[in-house]
Design a protein around this motif. Structure first.
Motif, PDB file in Angstrom:
ATOM      1  N   VAL A   8       0.458  -1.390  -0.132  1.00 25.33           N
ATOM      2  CA  VAL A   8      -0.075  -0.041  -0.243  1.00 25.33           C
ATOM      3  C   VAL A   8       0.798   0.906  -0.048  1.00 25.33           C
ATOM      4  O   VAL A   8       1.901   1.262   0.475  1.00 25.33           O
ATOM      5  CB  VAL A   8      -0.898  -0.199   1.079  1.00 25.33           C
ATOM      6  CG1 VAL A   8      -2.168   0.862   1.010  1.00 25.33           C
ATOM      7  CG2 VAL A   8      -2.158  -1.765   1.215  1.00 25.33           C
ATOM      8  N   GLY A  10       0.834   5.313   0.124  1.00 23.84           N
ATOM      9  CA  GLY A  10       0.261   6.130   0.414  1.00 23.84           C
ATOM     10  C   GLY A  10       1.111   7.427   2.256  1.00 23.84           C
ATOM     11  O   GLY A  10       2.273   6.199   2.716  1.00 23.84           O
ATOM     12  N   LYS A  15      -7.049   7.846   4.064  1.00 22.10           N
ATOM     13  CA  LYS A  15      -7.785   6.937   2.981  1.00 22.10           C
ATOM     14  C   LYS A  15      -5.921   5.875   2.192  1.00 22.10           C
ATOM     15  O   LYS A  15      -6.849   4.472   2.306  1.00 22.10           O
ATOM     16  CB  LYS A  15      -7.757   7.943   1.418  1.00 22.10           C
ATOM     17  CG  LYS A  15      -8.124   9.136   1.392  1.00 22.10           C
ATOM     18  CD  LYS A  15      -8.010   9.442   0.275  1.00 22.10           C
ATOM     19  CE  LYS A  15      -9.153  10.583   0.083  1.00 22.10           C
ATOM     20  NZ  LYS A  15      -9.961  10.904  -1.255  1.00 22.10           N
ATOM     21  N   CYS A  16      -5.517   5.392   2.880  1.00 27.83           N
ATOM     22  CA  CYS A  16      -4.244   4.842   2.183  1.00 27.83           C
ATOM     23  C   CYS A  16      -4.442   3.616   3.962  1.00 27.83           C
ATOM     24  O   CYS A  16      -4.329   2.618   3.481  1.00 27.83           O
ATOM     25  CB  CYS A  16      -3.000   5.528   2.943  1.00 27.83           C
ATOM     26  SG  CYS A  16      -2.220   6.903   1.851  1.00 27.83           S
ATOM     27  N   GLN A  17      -4.246   4.016   5.349  1.00 29.76           N
ATOM     28  CA  GLN A  17      -5.201   3.030   5.786  1.00 29.76           C
ATOM     29  C   GLN A  17      -6.154   2.411   5.948  1.00 29.76           C
ATOM     30  O   GLN A  17      -6.680   1.351   6.038  1.00 29.76           O
ATOM     31  CB  GLN A  17      -5.574   4.229   7.189  1.00 29.76           C
ATOM     32  CG  GLN A  17      -3.701   5.040   8.242  1.00 29.76           C
ATOM     33  CD  GLN A  17      -3.957   5.650   9.066  1.00 29.76           C
ATOM     34  OE1 GLN A  17      -5.400   6.382   9.881  1.00 29.76           O
ATOM     35  NE2 GLN A  17      -2.883   5.693   9.697  1.00 29.76           N
ATOM     36  N   GLU A  20      -5.300  -0.379   3.090  1.00 27.29           N
ATOM     37  CA  GLU A  20      -4.737  -1.206   3.990  1.00 27.29           C
ATOM     38  C   GLU A  20      -6.039  -2.275   4.166  1.00 27.29           C
ATOM     39  O   GLU A  20      -6.110  -3.417   4.272  1.00 27.29           O
ATOM     40  CB  GLU A  20      -4.026  -0.370   4.355  1.00 27.29           C
ATOM     41  CG  GLU A  20      -2.593  -1.844   5.102  1.00 27.29           C
ATOM     42  CD  GLU A  20      -1.475  -1.222   6.245  1.00 27.29           C
ATOM     43  OE1 GLU A  20      -0.792  -2.206   7.004  1.00 27.29           O
ATOM     44  OE2 GLU A  20      -1.676   0.161   6.572  1.00 27.29           O
ATOM     45  N   HIS A  38       3.251  -1.176   4.104  1.00 32.00           N
ATOM     46  CA  HIS A  38       3.020   0.225   4.065  1.00 32.00           C
ATOM     47  C   HIS A  38       3.990   1.276   4.087  1.00 32.00           C
ATOM     48  O   HIS A  38       4.717   1.092   4.590  1.00 32.00           O
ATOM     49  CB  HIS A  38       1.748   0.431   5.158  1.00 32.00           C
ATOM     50  CG  HIS A  38       1.235   1.511   4.321  1.00 32.00           C
ATOM     51  ND1 HIS A  38      -0.759   1.887   4.973  1.00 32.00           N
ATOM     52  CD2 HIS A  38       1.677   2.781   3.961  1.00 32.00           C
ATOM     53  CE1 HIS A  38      -1.215   2.625   4.450  1.00 32.00           C
ATOM     54  NE2 HIS A  38       0.818   3.332   3.888  1.00 32.00           N
ATOM     55  N   THR A  40       5.148   4.350   2.653  1.00 34.56           N
ATOM     56  CA  THR A  40       5.477   5.845   2.876  1.00 34.56           C
ATOM     57  C   THR A  40       6.415   7.038   2.500  1.00 34.56           C
ATOM     58  O   THR A  40       5.693   8.809   3.026  1.00 34.56           O
ATOM     59  CB  THR A  40       4.727   6.233   4.725  1.00 34.56           C
ATOM     60  OG1 THR A  40       6.265   5.265   5.590  1.00 34.56           O
ATOM     61  CG2 THR A  40       3.900   5.310   5.578  1.00 34.56           C
ATOM     62  N   THR A  53      -1.852   8.586  -4.504  1.00 30.05           N
ATOM     63  CA  THR A  53      -1.745   8.177  -3.906  1.00 30.05           C
ATOM     64  C   THR A  53      -3.501   7.978  -3.195  1.00 30.05           C
ATOM     65  O   THR A  53      -3.613   9.264  -3.085  1.00 30.05           O
ATOM     66  CB  THR A  53      -0.755   8.298  -2.389  1.00 30.05           C
ATOM     67  OG1 THR A  53      -0.907   9.946  -1.811  1.00 30.05           O
ATOM     68  CG2 THR A  53       0.621   8.246  -2.444  1.00 30.05           C
ATOM     69  N   PRO A  54      -3.653   7.017  -2.693  1.00 28.94           N
ATOM     70  CA  PRO A  54      -3.127   5.671  -2.122  1.00 28.94           C
ATOM     71  C   PRO A  54      -2.980   5.607  -3.402  1.00 28.94           C
ATOM     72  O   PRO A  54      -4.532   5.107  -4.183  1.00 28.94           O
ATOM     73  CB  PRO A  54      -4.352   5.497  -1.297  1.00 28.94           C
ATOM     74  CG  PRO A  54      -5.378   5.665  -1.317  1.00 28.94           C
ATOM     75  CD  PRO A  54      -5.421   6.984  -1.736  1.00 28.94           C
ATOM     76  N   LYS A  65      -4.345   3.245  -8.074  1.00 32.33           N
ATOM     77  CA  LYS A  65      -3.460   4.319  -7.539  1.00 32.33           C
ATOM     78  C   LYS A  65      -4.750   5.821  -7.716  1.00 32.33           C
ATOM     79  O   LYS A  65      -5.440   5.358  -8.618  1.00 32.33           O
ATOM     80  CB  LYS A  65      -2.389   5.004  -8.166  1.00 32.33           C
ATOM     81  CG  LYS A  65      -3.058   5.325  -9.947  1.00 32.33           C
ATOM     82  CD  LYS A  65      -0.821   5.585 -10.156  1.00 32.33           C
ATOM     83  CE  LYS A  65      -1.025   5.430 -11.942  1.00 32.33           C
ATOM     84  NZ  LYS A  65       0.490   5.146 -12.504  1.00 32.33           N
TER      85      LYS A  65
END
Length: 80
Positions: A8, A10, A15-17, A20, A38, A40, A53-54, A65
């Motif tokens: 993942v 981001g 949003k990234c979390q 995931e 993840h 970062t 991202t994400p 993406k």
């Protein structure tokens, strides 16, 4: 069966979390094992050619993406 490698990409934003968490949910519903990383670091993300991202990377291939996929959208991307 090979272990799927998932990344993942981001900066750790909400949003990234969420992406995931949705990825973990999709894996669980398909009863798959995967290494989920993840990433970062903006430099590492840029190395993969991702500008928005994400992003979701499955086995080294960027499959999404700039949006948060739902678990149902992620599932077909995992069937390798």
């Amino acid at each position: 069966m090979n272990t799927i490698k998932i990344e993942v990409l981001g900066t750790g934003c909400k949003k990234c979390q969420q992406l995931e968490a949705n990825t973990q949910e999709a894996l669980a519903s398909l009863n798959l094992n995967a290494d989920v990383l993840h990433i970062t670091d903006p430099i590492e993300i840029a190395k993969r050619g991702v500008m928005s991202t994400p992003a979701l990377v499955v086995n080294g291939k960027v499959v999404s993406k700039g949006k948060v996929l739902t678990p149902a959208e992620i599932q077909p991307l995992l069937s390798v």
